[in-house]
Design a protein around this motif. Sequence first.
Motif, PDB file in Angstrom:
ATOM      1  N   LYS A   1       0.849  -1.200   0.000  1.00 13.78           N
ATOM      2  CA  LYS A   1       0.000   0.000   0.000  1.00 13.78           C
ATOM      3  C   LYS A   1       0.883   1.247   0.000  1.00 13.78           C
TER       4      LYS A   1
ATOM      5  N   ASN B   1       1.212   4.200  -2.848  1.00 13.45           N
ATOM      6  CA  ASN B   1       0.901   5.583  -2.483  1.00 13.45           C
ATOM      7  C   ASN B   1       2.108   6.517  -2.573  1.00 13.45           C
ATOM      8  N   ASP B   2       3.259   6.060  -2.042  1.00  8.46           N
ATOM      9  CA  ASP B   2       4.408   6.963  -1.864  1.00  8.46           C
ATOM     10  C   ASP B   2       5.594   6.667  -2.782  1.00  8.46           C
TER      11      ASP B   2
ATOM     12  N   SER C   1       5.327   5.250  -6.077  1.00  7.80           N
ATOM     13  CA  SER C   1       4.487   4.719  -7.157  1.00  7.80           C
ATOM     14  C   SER C   1       5.214   4.497  -8.475  1.00  7.80           C
TER      15      SER C   1
END
Length: 328
Positions: A11, A15-16, A18
């Motif tokens: 995840k 999100n961070d 990518s």
Amino acid sequence: MNQEKVTELEKKINNDYSNIAGMVVLKDGKTLYENYFNECTATNRIHVYSVTKSIISILIGIAMDNGHIKSMNQRVLDFFPDYTVKRREKTIQNVTLKNLLTMTAPYKYKFTPYIKYFTSDDWVKFTLDLLGGRGQIGKFRYTPLIGPDILSGILVKATGQSVFDFATENLFSPLGITVESNVFFHSKEEQLAFNKAKNISGWVADRAGVNTGGWGLTLSPTDMAKVGQLYLDGGMWNGKQIVSTRWIDESTKEHSRWEKLNLSYGYLWWIGNDKEHGYAAMGDGGNIIYVNTKKKMVVSIASLFNPRAKDRIEFIKENIEPIFENCE
């Protein structure tokens, strides 16, 4: 392995981080994690940018092991007897192979002349023309693009083979790494397309056929992990010594330091501090081969180019090692 933590990790990647294309985590030589993102799979090859430098370092070590190169203290110009030094140019005559490997060679340019470099036919000669000047030999100056090609030229002169052929024979084939062919650019558009590509297997070369020293190689995360494991195992692969332990020890200890960023440098490898027990090959956009000798871990990450990619070392230490370091 805690599957809940792995789910959290993925995840966080989405999100961070990518732009990650793929990641492999090894411990004690076993694959604990392998996954791909951004529609990539194990077959995709990604331009790993400056990770190429650390591959060049390995090849220089193999060339030394095989007697092609006598000493780190050989002068650069000894490998290029036909090169004509400009009048009143003294500094270049004292630059050594070790200076190139430790980024302690001076260059005449203040701002990197990218366009002139890319449009020249012979990147080795272009770079030799910029070597020396009024800078100080022995002072760290990181040259991401224009500088390492001289090492490619040295490999060609010392081994009598192209860098591609020498690498294929002595490193890629023994490790089961596929690098299909040389890559030549005929336009700026082709180069930009290469940087974004996910499906080109090769190594960029100039029009003279000499492969790049500081960028231009495409690898998969598995290929990168193999290189890390080779170094963690002291240069042994399937019972065969690919590169000497002596070279690995020498190239992964501090020889110079980028004071501005407080970073240690070996022979084209970034070196962690004593507490970290590790070293890394790092490329622009977040490409990395990370080796932790104490924890016997290798983490490789291939990334699609992003000029503002987040720090991968911090990511590995905070998010990856804690999950996998105690796994069997």
